[in-house]
Design an enzyme around this catalytic site. Structure first.
Site, short mmCIF file in Angstrom:
data_model
loop_
_atom_site.label_atom_id
_atom_site.label_comp_id
_atom_site.label_asym_id
_atom_site.label_seq_id
_atom_site.Cartn_x
_atom_site.Cartn_y
_atom_site.Cartn_z
CG ASP A 53 -2.07 0.94 1.13
OD1 ASP A 53 -2.34 1.43 0.01
OD2 ASP A 53 -2.72 1.20 2.15
CG ASN A 110 2.65 1.35 -5.06
OD1 ASN A 110 3.69 1.33 -4.42
ND2 ASN A 110 2.12 0.25 -5.58
NE ARG A 162 -3.95 6.41 -7.52
CZ ARG A 162 -3.95 6.14 -6.21
NH1 ARG A 162 -3.79 7.12 -5.33
NH2 ARG A 162 -4.09 4.90 -5.79
CG HIS A 167 0.56 1.79 -9.23
ND1 HIS A 167 0.25 1.24 -8.01
CD2 HIS A 167 -0.48 2.60 -9.57
CE1 HIS A 167 -0.94 1.67 -7.62
NE2 HIS A 167 -1.40 2.51 -8.55
CB SER A 192 -8.35 -5.78 -3.77
OG SER A 192 -9.02 -4.55 -3.99
CB THR A 193 -12.54 -8.33 -5.64
OG1 THR A 193 -12.56 -8.22 -4.21
CG2 THR A 193 -12.06 -9.72 -6.02
CG ASN A 232 -7.49 -2.40 -5.83
OD1 ASN A 232 -6.50 -3.10 -5.64
ND2 ASN A 232 -7.91 -1.54 -4.90
CD1 TRP A 233 -12.31 -5.47 -10.04
CD2 TRP A 233 -11.63 -4.71 -12.03
NE1 TRP A 233 -11.65 -6.50 -10.67
CE2 TRP A 233 -11.23 -6.07 -11.89
CE3 TRP A 233 -11.32 -4.02 -13.20
CZ2 TRP A 233 -10.51 -6.73 -12.89
CZ3 TRP A 233 -10.62 -4.69 -14.20
CH2 TRP A 233 -10.22 -6.03 -14.04
NE ARG A 275 -3.25 -1.41 4.34
CZ ARG A 275 -4.46 -1.49 3.81
NH1 ARG A 275 -5.28 -2.43 4.19
NH2 ARG A 275 -4.84 -0.64 2.89
CD GLU A 335 2.29 -13.12 15.92
OE1 GLU A 335 2.39 -11.95 16.32
OE2 GLU A 335 1.68 -14.02 16.54
#
Length: 247
Positions: free
Chosen positions: A26, A28, A39, A43, A71-72, A74-75, A194, A213
């Site tokens: 996360d 970018n 952006r 990436h 991710s699903t 991110n569309w 993350r 963890e």
């Protein structure tokens, strides 16, 4: 001691266990925005970090590296960004295929591929076959992936087997159910990281990370280096994992 100064003799014991590390990459876009750039520049810089981290995996004790790339959800992003990301995925595979084979990297793609461009799907199939015999580092990239979607797809697959008489519902255990998941041939992650300072799991490996963890770091992904990873693994090595038991 820095990452570059470590050697096999003084490496942390926790880093010698061939860990499975999963990362939510996360930051970018924010990294690029902070510099006044589009952006997609962030990436592309993030893709460079992927290469560096994969190269460092054997030295820092990571055998399995699973990365959340798209991710699903991110569309919902702009068409320009989505198309740019898809193009970046393809370019990365084409550019890194030779390196992955030389370095013993096996690549897998998890997620629902049906919504992706057929040419990209074919490229995913090819890189998986081309690197299938490699075993030094297992690189898994989650594209059009969502933990809930994965579980729903697994339930549908199990239901089809029950309807076909291939599966007795009474025999379904958590281990058996896991065989229907995208990660059926991978161990569960030991550690989920993350980046960017966000502290949520964002629908990532919901089943697999039940006893993982977690580390949430403020570092934006384009600034995440092998040294950053080594420092996180050192901290992880100080933790006591009990898996619901008592030590």
């Amino acid at each position: 001691m820095t990452f570059d100064q470590r050697n096999d003799d003084d490496q942390d014991p926790a880093l010698q266990n061939h860990l499975h590390v999963a990362i939510i990459m996360d930051g970018n876009g924010r990294w690029a925005k902070n510099r006044g750039w589009p952006r997609l520049v962030g990436h592309r810089k993030g893709a460079e970090r992927v290469r560096e981290l994969v190269d460092s995996c054997p030295e820092i004790g990571v055998r399995y590296l699973t990365l959340y790339a798209f991710s699903t959800e991110n569309w919902k992003r702009s068409t320009e960004e989505v198309l740019g990301l898809m193009s970046l995925f393809g370019r990365y595979i084409k550019r890194e295929a030779g390196r992955m084979n030389r370095e013993g990297v096996r690549m897998r793609i998890i997620g629902d591929r049906k919504r992706l461009d057929p040419k990209l799907q074919a490229l995913f199939d090819w890189i998986e076959q081309d690197t299938a015999k490699n075993d030094r580092v297992h690189l898994t990239v989650a594209i059009n992936y969502g933990g809930r979607d994965e579980i729903a797809r697994a339930v549908r697959a199990a239901a089809r087997d029950v309807a076909a008489g291939k599966l007795d519902p009474a025999t379904i255990s958590d281990t058996h159910f896991a065989s229907y998941l995208d990660t059926s041939d991978l161990p569960d992650p030991d550690l989920v990281v993350r980046t960017s300072g966000e502290t949520r799991v964002s629908n990532y490996l919901l089943w697999q990370a039940a006893y993982s963890e977690y580390v949430f770091t403020p570092v934006l992904w384009p600034d995440f280096t092998p040294q950053t990873m080594a420092d996180i693994l050192h901290e992880y090595g100080l933790r006591e994992r009990r898996f619901g038991g008592v030590k």
